[in-house]
Design a protein around this motif. Sequence first.
Motif, mmCIF file in Angstrom:
data_model
loop_
_atom_site.group_PDB
_atom_site.id
_atom_site.type_symbol
_atom_site.label_atom_id
_atom_site.label_comp_id
_atom_site.label_asym_id
_atom_site.label_seq_id
_atom_site.Cartn_x
_atom_site.Cartn_y
_atom_site.Cartn_z
ATOM 1 N N GLY A 178 -37.018 -42.055 31.779
ATOM 2 C CA GLY A 178 -37.548 -40.729 31.551
ATOM 3 C C GLY A 178 -38.433 -40.632 30.337
ATOM 4 N N PRO A 266 -42.282 -32.865 34.030
ATOM 5 C CA PRO A 266 -40.996 -33.025 33.327
ATOM 6 C C PRO A 266 -40.471 -31.677 32.855
ATOM 7 N N THR A 267 -39.245 -31.353 33.246
ATOM 8 C CA THR A 267 -38.641 -30.076 32.872
ATOM 9 C C THR A 267 -37.798 -30.182 31.604
ATOM 10 N N THR A 268 -37.306 -31.380 31.313
ATOM 11 C CA THR A 268 -36.581 -31.632 30.061
ATOM 12 C C THR A 268 -37.111 -32.925 29.464
ATOM 13 N N SER A 271 -36.365 -35.984 31.688
ATOM 14 C CA SER A 271 -36.858 -36.043 33.064
ATOM 15 C C SER A 271 -37.660 -37.317 33.307
#
Length: 335
Positions: A178, A266-268, A271
């Motif tokens: 990630g 990417p949400t976090t 991700s």
Amino acid sequence: MRRSGARAGPAIRWLGAVSALVPLLALLFVLATLLIEALPAITVNGLHFFTGIDWNPGNTYGSATVTRGVQHPTGAYYGALPLIVGTLATSAIALVIAVPVSIGAALLIVERLPRSIASVVGMMLELLAGIPSVIVGLWGAMTFGPFIAGHVAPVIARNAPDMPVLRYFRGDPGHGEGLLVSGLVLAVMVIPIIASTSRDLIRQVPPLPREGAIALGMTEFECVRRVTLPWVTSGIVGAIVLGLGRALGETMAVAMVSGAVLGTMPTTIYSTMTTIAATVVSQLDSAMTDFTDFAVKTLAEVSLVLMVITLLTNIAARMLVRRVSGTALPVGRGV
């Protein structure tokens, strides 16, 4: 002897002028090649290429569609926004970690460590800079990434405040791939470049200004902050730009630890994602199966975007260097 020297003078000047033009011509050649190859994709993709999210090559084995005179597979739709965000985000994470660590390591080597130990540490930095990126990527995928996902990321995710900005650090820590792991792996690759260059710059600071600052009553920390670092600021900015260029263009290591997921933002910070360079290397083989060659031209377009980002970064760094260079050293001010 004088006659031979007079004859060699114009030849040396001519050779120097040609040598100076070679890098510029190479840069223009690469830009022109990418632009020519990317023109059909630019015509079809339009501005939504920079705002779109989906990355769909369409039906590469079926019938073709013609749009604005360009042939491409039916249903082909390309959006590069996640790639651009991933490239910039991973590079930002790498610099946020690498810059203070690198400058601190350089100061420690020059100012604190004994010469015998400093030479060993400096040699290790140079060896770390020479490790192939695929080996760093393999280490990140097999060891470092799982360690971050199992021991570091859960702690951050549990304790991060539920606030608009810090909420980005909450969520599923993942399985070792990630955005966070990619940024950390890039930081490991960037630190030797910035640290070794900063070490050589700090060694060139004359001792008299530092001794004068200490004599005026400054502490060692104040001397470093107000004399040593301002003396080499422009050089350190250049070293940071070198590290940023490595981070922006890194391919194999990021491809191995990012997850190489296309079509999602990417949400976090945990991700899975991908970058421009990693997408080019991972998608080139499948792009060759496109009978219209449109997928390859799209990769040329996204490569052109990466090159423009790199050039703009270097131009901004040059402007910053010109602004900070030439400023007077604040020796004695406020003492």
